[in-house]
Design a protein around this motif. Structure first.
Motif, short mmCIF file in Angstrom:
data_model
loop_
_atom_site.label_atom_id
_atom_site.label_comp_id
_atom_site.label_asym_id
_atom_site.label_seq_id
_atom_site.Cartn_x
_atom_site.Cartn_y
_atom_site.Cartn_z
N SER A 30 0.84 -1.40 0.05
CA SER A 30 0.09 0.08 0.08
C SER A 30 0.86 1.28 -0.09
O SER A 30 2.13 1.16 0.18
N ASP A 31 0.14 2.38 -0.48
CA ASP A 31 0.93 3.70 -0.44
C ASP A 31 0.10 4.61 -0.19
O ASP A 31 -1.12 4.83 -0.92
N LEU A 32 0.31 5.40 0.73
CA LEU A 32 -0.70 6.65 1.46
C LEU A 32 0.14 7.98 1.35
O LEU A 32 1.09 7.97 1.61
N ALA A 72 0.10 4.29 -7.91
CA ALA A 72 0.09 2.81 -8.50
C ALA A 72 1.38 2.24 -8.80
O ALA A 72 1.80 1.01 -8.40
N ARG A 73 2.21 3.13 -9.22
CA ARG A 73 3.66 2.60 -9.46
C ARG A 73 4.51 2.29 -8.20
O ARG A 73 5.23 1.54 -8.21
N ALA A 74 3.98 3.08 -7.15
CA ALA A 74 4.84 3.00 -5.75
C ALA A 74 4.43 1.39 -5.23
O ALA A 74 5.42 0.76 -4.79
N VAL A 75 3.18 1.11 -5.54
CA VAL A 75 2.67 0.00 -4.82
C VAL A 75 3.03 -1.29 -5.58
O VAL A 75 3.59 -2.58 -5.04
N GLY A 98 -3.98 7.44 -2.44
CA GLY A 98 -3.45 6.20 -2.01
C GLY A 98 -3.60 4.99 -2.98
O GLY A 98 -4.36 5.36 -3.69
N ALA A 99 -3.07 3.97 -2.76
CA ALA A 99 -3.37 2.72 -3.61
C ALA A 99 -2.95 1.64 -2.68
O ALA A 99 -2.01 1.53 -2.01
#
Length: 333
Positions: free
Chosen positions: A192-194, A240-243, A327-328
């Motif tokens: 996840s990425d917030l 999206a790219r981070a997760v 976030g994603a």
């Protein structure tokens, strides 16, 4: 609440059931345009569809609260998971339209489900709320603080709309979506990425509050649509790219993109940036409008019950909302 023993195995969390609820009243663009026309405000189905992709939305009756929608969505998710409410040891509700100032809508949901003792609290990150809530629940399950969670997004945005502002009142609807998230020895939520950037508080907000029994400021939604649009596409792609990077996956691994259902152009723009064909994009904005924190779990449940999302599929969930928050979450279903 009974103590939960420390896990003796690698501990992950997986979605085991989904559910949703839409209010009975469906309002088409033509019906809304007629109501607005009576107020001297011009709009049309063509105008709304061209700019947003929305054709209809659902509005709750005046005596229906966010908790009422949340409870029904939760019951559907529990049934799908083969669980009872008494099995749940964590309840998180993402909402920007709570029943009361306090207690939390989650505590009201807990009472209506007839359970007690487990932690119950709200998360307020507006349209990113479900992604935030899912991430919190995942962390608590992985730490051993919970084993079976109800994660719910529920909104009655019709209560805070300015029906003299055609730029915002045509966008939003009411509804709820829920998932049961359970501890597992198999990875479910992968990453996840917030994020949030308070410099943009003013572009999407409800600038009112209660003081001394009076509403101070403006209690209706305000939005700078162009500013939100410009920010949304960029931050959704980056999250999206981070997760994907955190999970060691690539765009080609995504079976379904389930974004916050705000605007079809934002959703399609994000899919294109991720090089995903549009047939991998789950779209419910046309029938639901923007249901804020409820939109992602609503769309997920619709796709699951339609047989599109299947066990083993890899899903990208992502949202962006007032705050400015985004976030994603990447997960194996």
């Amino acid at each position: 609440m009974t103590d939960i023993p420390a896990p003796s195995f690698a501990r992950y969390s997986r979605i085991t059931g989904t559910g949703s609820l839409l209010p009975a009243r469906r309002v088409t663009n033509d019906e809304l345009a007629a109501e607005l026309g009576a107020r001297g405000i011009e709009t049309s189905d063509e105008w709304i569809v061209a700019r947003t992709g929305i054709r209809a939305r659902h509005f709750a009756a005046s005596d229906v609260a966010a908790s009422d929608l949340a409870v029904q969505a939760a019951r559907h998710a529990l049934e799908a998971a083969g669980r009872r409410a008494s099995d749940i040891d964590l309840i998180i509700v993402a909402t920007s339209t709570p029943d009361m100032v306090f207690p939390s809508t989650a505590c009201i949901v807990q009472q209506k489900l007839g359970v007690h003792g487990c932690p119950a609290f709200d998360v307020q990150a507006v349209c990113s709320g479900f992604v935030y809530a899912l991430t919190v629940a995942d962390s608590m399950i992985k730490s051993g603080a919970a084993s079976k969670a109800l994660v719910i997004g529920a909104e009655v945005f019709s209560r805070i709309l300015d029906f003299n502002d055609r730029g915002t009142c045509v966008l939003f609807g009411d509804g709820a979506g829920a998932v049961v998230l359970e501890a597992s020895d198999r990875p479910g939520i992968l990453a996840s990425d917030l994020h949030a950037d308070g410099r943009h508080v003013g572009i999407l907000c409800v600038p009112g509050h209660v003081s001394g029994g009076q509403v101070l400021g403006d209690p209706l939604l305000k939005m700078d649509g162009q500013a939100v649009f410009k920010l949304a596409v960029g931050v959704l792609e980056s999250a999206a790219r981070a997760v994907l990077e955190k999970a060691g996956r690539s765009e080609s691994d995504i079976d379904w993109l389930i974004p916050h259902q705000a605007n079809i152009r934002i959703m399609q723009g994000t899919a294109k940036k991720l090089k995903l064909p549009l047939d991998k994009l789950v779209v419910t904005v046309d029938e639901h409008g923007n249901t804020s924190a409820a939109s992602i779990p609503l769309a997920l449940d619709v796709a699951v019950r339609a047989g599109r999302v299947k066990p083993g599929d890899t899903l990208m969930l992502e949202g962006v909302g007032g705050g400015f928050t985004w976030g994603a979450v990447l997960l194996d279903f």
